[in-house]
Design a protein around this motif. Structure first.
Motif, PDB file in Angstrom:
ATOM      1  N   ILE A   1       0.734  -1.395  -0.161  1.00 10.98           N
ATOM      2  CA  ILE A   1       0.018   0.076  -0.033  1.00 10.98           C
ATOM      3  C   ILE A   1       0.820   1.205  -0.037  1.00 10.98           C
ATOM      4  O   ILE A   1       1.898   1.443   0.776  1.00 10.98           O
ATOM      5  CB  ILE A   1      -0.998   0.010   0.889  1.00 10.98           C
ATOM      6  N   ILE A   2       0.687   2.209  -0.959  1.00  9.13           N
ATOM      7  CA  ILE A   2       1.427   3.437  -0.983  1.00  9.13           C
ATOM      8  C   ILE A   2       0.344   4.482  -0.534  1.00  9.13           C
ATOM      9  O   ILE A   2      -0.487   4.773  -0.808  1.00  9.13           O
ATOM     10  CB  ILE A   2       1.931   3.890  -2.274  1.00  9.13           C
ATOM     11  N   PHE A   3       0.706   5.263   0.639  1.00  6.71           N
ATOM     12  CA  PHE A   3      -0.073   5.976   1.387  1.00  6.71           C
ATOM     13  C   PHE A   3       0.427   7.422   0.971  1.00  6.71           C
ATOM     14  O   PHE A   3       1.569   7.701   0.999  1.00  6.71           O
ATOM     15  CB  PHE A   3      -0.270   6.201   2.897  1.00  6.71           C
ATOM     16  N   LEU A   4      -0.673   8.380   1.026  1.00  3.07           N
ATOM     17  CA  LEU A   4       0.156   9.898   1.047  1.00  3.07           C
ATOM     18  C   LEU A   4       0.191  10.329   2.245  1.00  3.07           C
ATOM     19  O   LEU A   4      -0.230   9.489   3.101  1.00  3.07           O
ATOM     20  CB  LEU A   4      -1.206  10.632   0.343  1.00  3.07           C
ATOM     21  N   MET A   5       0.760  11.473   2.448  1.00  2.00           N
ATOM     22  CA  MET A   5       1.264  11.799   3.893  1.00  2.00           C
ATOM     23  C   MET A   5       0.330  12.154   4.703  1.00  2.00           C
ATOM     24  O   MET A   5       0.262  12.405   6.126  1.00  2.00           O
ATOM     25  CB  MET A   5       2.351  12.961   3.683  1.00  2.00           C
ATOM     26  N   ASN A   6      -1.139  12.394   4.253  1.00  3.63           N
ATOM     27  CA  ASN A   6      -2.367  12.693   4.962  1.00  3.63           C
ATOM     28  C   ASN A   6      -3.364  11.318   5.473  1.00  3.63           C
ATOM     29  O   ASN A   6      -4.159  11.568   6.131  1.00  3.63           O
ATOM     30  CB  ASN A   6      -3.285  13.737   4.433  1.00  3.63           C
TER      31      ASN A   6
ATOM     32  N   PHE B   1      -3.235   6.066  -1.289  1.00  2.40           N
ATOM     33  CA  PHE B   1      -3.023   6.322  -2.658  1.00  2.40           C
ATOM     34  C   PHE B   1      -3.316   5.365  -3.801  1.00  2.40           C
ATOM     35  O   PHE B   1      -3.723   5.435  -4.678  1.00  2.40           O
ATOM     36  CB  PHE B   1      -1.580   7.083  -2.877  1.00  2.40           C
ATOM     37  N   ILE B   2      -2.473   4.403  -3.481  1.00  2.00           N
ATOM     38  CA  ILE B   2      -2.352   3.069  -4.417  1.00  2.00           C
ATOM     39  C   ILE B   2      -2.357   1.832  -3.248  1.00  2.00           C
ATOM     40  O   ILE B   2      -1.615   1.733  -2.557  1.00  2.00           O
ATOM     41  CB  ILE B   2      -1.119   2.819  -5.140  1.00  2.00           C
ATOM     42  N   HIS B   3      -3.498   1.177  -3.309  1.00  2.00           N
ATOM     43  CA  HIS B   3      -3.656  -0.302  -2.796  1.00  2.00           C
ATOM     44  C   HIS B   3      -3.442  -1.387  -3.801  1.00  2.00           C
ATOM     45  O   HIS B   3      -4.262  -1.533  -4.589  1.00  2.00           O
ATOM     46  CB  HIS B   3      -4.970  -0.160  -2.174  1.00  2.00           C
ATOM     47  N   GLY B   4      -2.677  -2.306  -3.198  1.00  3.19           N
ATOM     48  CA  GLY B   4      -2.301  -3.301  -3.960  1.00  3.19           C
ATOM     49  C   GLY B   4      -3.347  -4.475  -4.167  1.00  3.19           C
ATOM     50  O   GLY B   4      -3.111  -5.470  -5.053  1.00  3.19           O
ATOM     51  N   ASN B   5      -4.396  -4.406  -3.487  1.00  2.00           N
ATOM     52  CA  ASN B   5      -5.681  -5.452  -3.394  1.00  2.00           C
ATOM     53  C   ASN B   5      -6.816  -4.874  -3.623  1.00  2.00           C
ATOM     54  O   ASN B   5      -7.931  -5.568  -3.666  1.00  2.00           O
ATOM     55  CB  ASN B   5      -5.322  -6.508  -2.275  1.00  2.00           C
ATOM     56  N   ASP B   6      -7.272  -3.663  -3.318  1.00  2.00           N
ATOM     57  CA  ASP B   6      -8.479  -2.986  -3.359  1.00  2.00           C
ATOM     58  C   ASP B   6      -8.819  -1.556  -3.806  1.00  2.00           C
ATOM     59  O   ASP B   6      -8.313  -0.722  -3.091  1.00  2.00           O
ATOM     60  CB  ASP B   6      -8.724  -3.064  -1.717  1.00  2.00           C
ATOM     61  N   ARG B   7      -9.503  -1.547  -4.860  1.00  2.00           N
ATOM     62  CA  ARG B   7      -9.759  -0.151  -5.527  1.00  2.00           C
ATOM     63  C   ARG B   7     -10.305   0.687  -4.714  1.00  2.00           C
ATOM     64  O   ARG B   7     -10.543   1.847  -4.446  1.00  2.00           O
ATOM     65  CB  ARG B   7     -10.309  -0.211  -6.780  1.00  2.00           C
ATOM     66  N   GLU B   8     -11.307   0.031  -4.072  1.00  2.00           N
ATOM     67  CA  GLU B   8     -12.258   1.014  -3.078  1.00  2.00           C
ATOM     68  C   GLU B   8     -11.427   1.833  -1.853  1.00  2.00           C
ATOM     69  O   GLU B   8     -11.738   2.724  -1.519  1.00  2.00           O
ATOM     70  CB  GLU B   8     -13.423   0.081  -2.333  1.00  2.00           C
TER      71      GLU B   8
ATOM     72  N   GLU C   1      -9.512  22.672 -14.635  1.00  2.00           N
ATOM     73  CA  GLU C   1      -8.918  23.569 -13.703  1.00  2.00           C
ATOM     74  C   GLU C   1      -8.785  23.045 -12.441  1.00  2.00           C
ATOM     75  O   GLU C   1      -7.907  22.837 -11.436  1.00  2.00           O
ATOM     76  CB  GLU C   1      -9.642  24.973 -13.665  1.00  2.00           C
ATOM     77  N   THR C   2     -10.040  22.380 -11.817  1.00  2.00           N
ATOM     78  CA  THR C   2     -10.035  21.767 -10.573  1.00  2.00           C
ATOM     79  C   THR C   2      -8.912  20.664 -10.436  1.00  2.00           C
ATOM     80  O   THR C   2      -8.452  20.500  -9.373  1.00  2.00           O
ATOM     81  CB  THR C   2     -11.476  21.182 -10.310  1.00  2.00           C
ATOM     82  N   TYR C   3      -9.025  19.924 -11.507  1.00  2.00           N
ATOM     83  CA  TYR C   3      -7.976  18.709 -11.144  1.00  2.00           C
ATOM     84  C   TYR C   3      -6.524  19.157 -11.259  1.00  2.00           C
ATOM     85  O   TYR C   3      -5.803  18.564 -10.341  1.00  2.00           O
ATOM     86  CB  TYR C   3      -8.146  17.864 -12.322  1.00  2.00           C
ATOM     87  N   GLN C   4      -6.044  20.127 -12.019  1.00  2.00           N
ATOM     88  CA  GLN C   4      -4.851  20.579 -11.832  1.00  2.00           C
ATOM     89  C   GLN C   4      -4.666  20.978 -10.556  1.00  2.00           C
ATOM     90  O   GLN C   4      -3.421  20.846 -10.149  1.00  2.00           O
ATOM     91  CB  GLN C   4      -4.595  21.687 -12.952  1.00  2.00           C
ATOM     92  N   GLN C   5      -5.501  22.010 -10.004  1.00  2.71           N
ATOM     93  CA  GLN C   5      -5.181  22.436  -8.738  1.00  2.71           C
ATOM     94  C   GLN C   5      -4.972  21.373  -7.578  1.00  2.71           C
ATOM     95  O   GLN C   5      -4.169  21.548  -6.573  1.00  2.71           O
ATOM     96  CB  GLN C   5      -6.250  23.276  -8.008  1.00  2.71           C
ATOM     97  N   ALA C   6      -5.600  20.007  -7.810  1.00  2.00           N
ATOM     98  CA  ALA C   6      -5.541  19.028  -6.955  1.00  2.00           C
ATOM     99  C   ALA C   6      -4.260  18.452  -7.127  1.00  2.00           C
ATOM    100  O   ALA C   6      -3.510  18.088  -6.273  1.00  2.00           O
ATOM    101  CB  ALA C   6      -6.778  17.933  -7.236  1.00  2.00           C
ATOM    102  N   VAL C   7      -3.622  18.450  -8.221  1.00  2.00           N
ATOM    103  CA  VAL C   7      -2.421  17.899  -8.584  1.00  2.00           C
ATOM    104  C   VAL C   7      -1.295  18.498  -7.842  1.00  2.00           C
ATOM    105  O   VAL C   7      -0.315  18.124  -7.438  1.00  2.00           O
ATOM    106  CB  VAL C   7      -2.270  17.588 -10.113  1.00  2.00           C
ATOM    107  N   LEU C   8      -1.692  19.961  -8.034  1.00  2.00           N
ATOM    108  CA  LEU C   8      -0.408  20.795  -7.287  1.00  2.00           C
ATOM    109  C   LEU C   8      -0.542  20.953  -6.029  1.00  2.00           C
ATOM    110  O   LEU C   8       0.231  21.671  -5.241  1.00  2.00           O
ATOM    111  CB  LEU C   8      -0.640  22.237  -8.040  1.00  2.00           C
ATOM    112  N   SER C   9      -1.687  20.363  -5.207  1.00  4.50           N
ATOM    113  CA  SER C   9      -1.682  20.731  -3.737  1.00  4.50           C
ATOM    114  C   SER C   9      -0.596  19.774  -3.179  1.00  4.50           C
ATOM    115  O   SER C   9       0.056  19.013  -3.839  1.00  4.50           O
ATOM    116  CB  SER C   9      -3.095  19.846  -3.234  1.00  4.50           C
ATOM    117  N   GLU C  10      -0.319  20.277  -1.874  1.00  4.80           N
ATOM    118  CA  GLU C  10       0.805  19.754  -1.251  1.00  4.80           C
ATOM    119  C   GLU C  10       0.722  18.180  -0.978  1.00  4.80           C
ATOM    120  O   GLU C  10      -0.307  17.663  -0.370  1.00  4.80           O
ATOM    121  CB  GLU C  10       0.803  20.369   0.389  1.00  4.80           C
ATOM    122  N   GLY C  11       1.619  17.547  -1.430  1.00  2.80           N
ATOM    123  CA  GLY C  11       1.535  15.943  -1.417  1.00  2.80           C
ATOM    124  C   GLY C  11       0.461  15.167  -2.101  1.00  2.80           C
ATOM    125  O   GLY C  11      -0.097  14.395  -1.347  1.00  2.80           O
ATOM    126  N   TYR C  12      -0.179  15.858  -2.940  1.00  8.25           N
ATOM    127  CA  TYR C  12      -1.392  15.548  -3.687  1.00  8.25           C
ATOM    128  C   TYR C  12      -2.456  15.456  -2.503  1.00  8.25           C
ATOM    129  O   TYR C  12      -3.573  14.598  -2.688  1.00  8.25           O
ATOM    130  CB  TYR C  12      -1.084  14.341  -4.271  1.00  8.25           C
TER     131      TYR C  12
END
Length: 346
Positions: free
Chosen positions: A95-100, A104-111, A212-223
Motif C-alpha cells: 500500500i502506498i499512502f499519501l502523507m495525510n 493512494f495506491i492499494h495493491g488489492n482493493d480499489r475501493e 482547472e479543478t483537477y490541476q489544482q488538486a495535482v498541485l496541492s501539497e503531497g497530492y
C-alpha cells in the motif's frame, strides 16, 4: 500494460454491484517480530514469510520506487501493484499512502484508494496506520497489531524521484476498512454541471472547469486534495457525473489516471490506435491532439449503455478534451468528457 477492450456496458453489468463495499482483503498473516538483523537481499512478494523477509521486500520496493523518474512508469504502479508478480502474491501486497493518510495506491482493493485510513484501529483499539506512519517517520519500522491473531506490518517513507514528494510505503497490513467512509472533496459548483451538459458549448464549459479543478488538486501539497477530488468526480448525480456524462484523465504517456465510469482502466495504457465502427481513431484524435494542440473536439461513435443493440456500431457522441501541464515534467496530461447526440446532430 494490457489495455482491456471491455465495453462500458459489459463492465457495468458484471462489476457494478461487486465494486461496492469491498474492504481490504487479508494479507497472509506475518508472525510477530523476531530478534536479529533483517535480511537485505531482494525478496519477492511470494517469498515473504516472516518479519525479516517482509522488511527486505518493502525496502526493495522503496529502492525501486525512488528510482522511478518517468511519470508514466509511476502512473502504471496503480495497476502494477495489483498484478500478480514481484509486488503481489495472492494476499501479500503493498500500500502506498499519501502523507495525510489517504491510500493512494492499494495493491488489492480499489475501493480503499478512495479513503483516508489514518484513524483505522485493530481489534484492541490500536491505531495501526497512525503507528505505521510514526514508524516510517523514524526511518522505517515494524508495527504489531491484532486482526484475528497477532500480525506484523512494516512501513517506511520514500521520496518520489519525480516530484520530490514523500509517501509512506506499507507491507503486511491486513485490516477490513469497509466501514471507513469515502473522502469526497467539497468542491465549488462548476459553471456547468454534468447534468447540464446538453450540447457542444456546455460540454466545453464543463470540461474546462474540471481541468482547472483537477490541476489544482495535482498541485496541492503531497497530492493531499487529489483523492477527494477524484471521488467528487465519481459521485453519480453530483456536479461532475450524471449518467453517461463523466470525466477521464490520461497521463502524458497515455496511462489512464482516472476514469469516472470505468475505474478498471486506471493504471493501464490507453490504446491510442482504437477506432470506432466508422474507422475514426477517436483516442488519437481526442487525447493525442489535445496533448499536442491544447484541446480537441471530435464527433465519433461509442457504445451507449442506455441503448440496446449498439454494442457493435456504437452511438454518435461528441467528445472534448483539454491538456494541462504535468508538474516537474515537459509532458501534458489530458482531461476530457463526452455527450451522446442524435444521429444527424452536428
Amino acid at each position: 500494460m494490457t489495455d482491456y477492450s471491455v465495453s462500458r456496458r459489459a463492465f457495468l453489468k458484471t462489476a457494478g454491484v461487486a465494486a461496492l463495499g469491498i474492504g481490504l482483503a487479508a494479507c497472509q498473516p506475518i508472525p510477530p517480530m523476531a530478534d536479529g538483523e533483517a535480511a537485505m537481499d531482494e525478496v519477492t512478494a511470494a517469498e515473504v514469510t516472516d518479519p525479516e523477509s517482509l522488511e527486505a521486500w518493502v525496502l526493495g520496493a522503496k529502492a525501486r520506487f525512488e528510482s522511478i523518474t518517468d511519470m508514466n512508469v509511476f502512473a502504471k504502479l496503480r495497476e502494477g501493484l495489483k498484478t500478480e508478480g514481484y509486488w503481489k502474491s495472492g494476499s501479500t501486497f503493498l500500500i502506498i499512502f499519501l502523507m495525510n493518510g489517504d491510500a493512494f495506491i492499494h495493491g488489492n482493493d480499489r475501493e480503499a484508494e478512495s479513503k483516508n485510513l489514518m484513524g483505522v484501529e485493530d481489534e484492541r483499539g490500536t491505531k495501526v496506520v497512525e503507528e505505521l506512519f510514526a514508524a516510517a517517520a523514524e526511518g522505517g519500522g515494524f508495527v504489531e497489531y491484532h486482526d484475528d491473531g497477532l500480525k506484523t506490518a512494516y512501513a517506511v517513507e520514500y521520496i518520489s524521484g519525480i516530484t520530490g514528494r514523500r509517501f509512506v510505503l506499507v507491507g503486511g497490513l491486513s485490516k477490513d476498512v469497509s466501514d471507513v467512509p469515502i473522502t469526497i472533496a467539497d468542491l465549488p459548483k462548476p459553471p456547468v454541471t454534468a447534468s447540464e451538459v446538453v450540447d457542444r458549448e456546455t460540454l466545453i464549459a464543463f470540461v474546462d472547469a474540471a481541468a482547472e479543478t483537477y490541476q489544482q488538486a495535482v498541485l496541492s501539497e503531497g497530492y493531499s486534495a487529489l483523492t477527494g477530488v477524484r471521488n467528487a468526480f465519481r459521485v453519480e448525480g453530483g456536479d461532475w457525473k450524471a449518467g453517461s456524462i463523466y470525466l477521464y484523465v490520461v497521463s502524458g504517456g497515455g496511462v489512464t489516471l482516472f476514469h469516472g465510469s470505468e475505474p478498471f482502466r486506471e493504471g493501464q495504457t490507453t490504446d491510442m490506435t482504437r477506432t470506432d465502427s466508422k474507422g475514426v481513431r477517436f483516442a488519437e484524435l481526442l487525447i493525442g491532439v489535445a496533448r499536442r494542440e491544447g484541446k480537441s473536439f471530435l464527433r465519433y461513435h461509442y457504445d451507449n449503455p442506455a441503448i440496446e443493440g449498439d454494442e457493435e456500431t456504437g452511438s454518435p457522441k461528441f467528445g472534448y478534451a483539454v491538456s494541462f501541464p504535468v508538474p516537474n515534467s515537459e509532458q501534458r496530461g489530458v482531461i476530457g468528457s463526452g455527450i451522446y447526440v442524435d444521429e444527424g446532430e452536428e
